[in-house]
Design an enzyme around this catalytic site. Structure first.
Site, mmCIF file in Angstrom:
data_model
loop_
_atom_site.group_PDB
_atom_site.id
_atom_site.type_symbol
_atom_site.label_atom_id
_atom_site.label_comp_id
_atom_site.label_asym_id
_atom_site.label_seq_id
_atom_site.Cartn_x
_atom_site.Cartn_y
_atom_site.Cartn_z
ATOM 1 N N GLN A 198 -2.493 5.053 41.893
ATOM 2 C CA GLN A 198 -1.170 5.377 41.332
ATOM 3 C C GLN A 198 -0.664 4.303 40.383
ATOM 4 O OE1 GLN A 198 0.439 8.194 41.675
ATOM 5 N NE2 GLN A 198 -0.926 9.081 43.203
ATOM 6 N N CYS A 359 -0.821 13.100 51.899
ATOM 7 C CA CYS A 359 -1.959 12.313 52.414
ATOM 8 C C CYS A 359 -1.503 10.915 52.826
ATOM 9 C CB CYS A 359 -3.089 12.221 51.394
ATOM 10 S SG CYS A 359 -3.883 13.789 51.096
HETATM 11 N N1 PMP Z 1 -4.927 6.419 46.785
HETATM 12 C C1 PMP Z 1 -3.744 6.848 46.334
HETATM 13 C C2 PMP Z 1 -2.563 5.931 46.390
HETATM 14 C C3 PMP Z 1 -3.633 8.134 45.799
HETATM 15 O O1 PMP Z 1 -2.455 8.579 45.365
HETATM 16 C C4 PMP Z 1 -4.780 8.963 45.763
HETATM 17 C C5 PMP Z 1 -4.694 10.388 45.229
HETATM 18 N N2 PMP Z 1 -3.594 11.114 45.670
HETATM 19 C C6 PMP Z 1 -5.983 8.453 46.230
HETATM 20 C C7 PMP Z 1 -6.021 7.179 46.732
HETATM 21 C C8 PMP Z 1 -7.231 9.271 46.187
HETATM 22 O O2 PMP Z 1 -7.575 9.536 44.881
HETATM 23 P P1 PMP Z 1 -8.686 10.635 44.519
HETATM 24 O O3 PMP Z 1 -8.287 11.869 45.260
HETATM 25 O O4 PMP Z 1 -8.579 10.777 43.047
HETATM 26 O O5 PMP Z 1 -9.992 10.077 44.976
#
Ligand code: PMP
Length: 401
Positions: A198, A359
């Protein structure tokens, strides 16, 4: 200047209303520049990289390695070979957990994260700790959604073998003082990974200045494609790690008995890579630098302040996450209306936001809410977009009254 007009997808109506896209923390939209770079790749130089002697393959290899060079400059890496193309932040973190941390972790050791992490920066450490008989610890957060530095310091001991921290929280927008936290970790000689998923769309990254050992990020959060991301790591560490996956492309020589691995970065790029995604990421970096972080921060901070101010006029709403240093996220709940209902009513108004746990279930648990509604801003958003959000929320209040 790149603005909304250069993002073709934004020029449409949803449910008869102009699209207002406020789900940028989930994924960003793509400027024409990025779309053109990918089309151009497929229309003119598509070929597999590294192996071919024919011209297209050489051009594709040049474009792929050119994208790596852009990435290296973008984050101020010491060298291109420290930048590994992955599928995204999640894969980058898993790579470090599997190939760096797990082989060094013993029963009784500890890995330290914070309570503010995305599941991608929790679950890989749980898996590694479970395999090794180690323990995962998490530094506490406060009611503003900031990491408690005292808790972070107090949890560091001689048992702590690795620290993984997010730079910017996806759930709340908190910008963590990672440079200070890395310095604390380094005073104990503990290697640190930063989850920058982010951060890269909002904050200029200088891995040398930060002083971390690994930095992970995703293309799609920063105007590039899904399925491409980066793991940056210090060469000395990467060189001493075993490959994460086996396959072609990462070897110098293979016999049935054993293999000799290629030098960095190929050692960690098994199989045919996401060539178009890497080229798209290079173009996304160009687009970000063309706008410039100063302009991005100015626009996004104004939007966040305006939205926060407008919120005060809405009865029954509470903002979750009020950190002093905050990026473009407004997470909120209403005392009676469920976040999913808010999301649905906003969607009917053409306003795209996200409702859920983002998440980050430990964050939701801390604030004792099952979910929040999250509006997240990009530099392509406008005050009119915030007004549309507020009008949608007013409608929700009317519907539920
Ligand atoms: N870390 C953070 C802080 C995130 O916001 C995200 C995606 N929402 C991720 C990790 C994982 O990223 P990706 O799904 O692109 O692998």
């Amino acid at each position: 200047m790149i603005n909304k007009s250069q993002f073709p997808i934004l020029n449409q109506t949803i449910n008869g209303k102009p699209l207002v896209y406020l789900d940028n923390a989930a994924t960003t939209q793509k400027p024409q520049l990025v779309i053109d770079a990918i089309c151009n790749y497929y229309q003119t130089i598509n070929a597999n990289v590294h192996r071919g002697v024919h011209q297209l393959s050489e051009q594709a290899t040049q474009a792929y390695e050119g994208a790596r060079h852009k990435v290296a400059k973008f984050i101020h890496a010491y060298s291109d070979k420290e930048c590994i193309f992955t599928r995204g932040t999640t894969e980058s973190i898993n790579l470090v957990a599997d190939a760096f941390v797990l082989p060094r972790l013993k029963a009784g050791d500890e890995v330290l994260i914070t309570h503010l992490e995305h599941h991608s920066n929790i679950v890989p450490w749980q898996l590694a700790c479970q395999k090794a008989g180690a323990t995962l610890k998490a530094a506490a957060i406060n009611q503003k959604g900031e990491v408690e530095l005292e808790s972070f310091k107090n949890l560091i001991s001689e048992k702590t073998k690795f620290i993984a921290l997010n730079h910017v929280s996806n759930a709340l927008g908190t910008i963590n003082p990672v440079k200070e936290m890395i310095a604390i970790a380094k005073s104990h000689d503990i290697p640190v990974l930063i989850d920058g998923a982010q951060a890269t769309p909002h904050v200029a990254i200088d891995v040398q200045d930060l002083g971390c050992d690994f930095y992970a990020f995703s293309g799609h959060k920063m105007y590039g494609l899904t399925g491409i991301g980066v793991l940056w790591g210090k060469a000395a560490l990467l060189e001493n790690m075993r490959p994460y996956q086996g396959g072609g492309d990462l070897i110098l020589h293979v016999s049935i008995e054993s293999s000799q691995f290629a030098p960095l970065p190929n050692k960690f790029e098994a199989g045919t890579p996401n060539i178009a995604g890497s080229i798209g990421l290079g173009a996304a970096i160009d687009s970000l630098l063309q706008v410039g972080y100063e302009t991005i921060n100015k626009i996004e901070n104004e939007l966040l302040n305006y939205a926060t101010e407008c919120f005060q006029a809405l009865p029954g709403f509470t903002i979750i996450g009020t950190a002093e240093h905050k990026s473009s996220v407004l997470s909120f709940v209403h005392q009676h209306i469920h976040p999913h209902d808010l999301g649905t009513i906003l969607d009917a108004e053409g306003v795209a936001v996200r409702s859920g746990h983002h998440c980050a279930m430990p964050v939701m648990d801390f604030f004792d809410v099952p979910a929040t509604t999250r509006a997240s801003f990009s530099y392509y958003n406008t005050r009119e977009d915030i007004d549309a959000l507020m009008n949608g929320l007013q409608k929700a209040l009317e519907v539920f009254n």
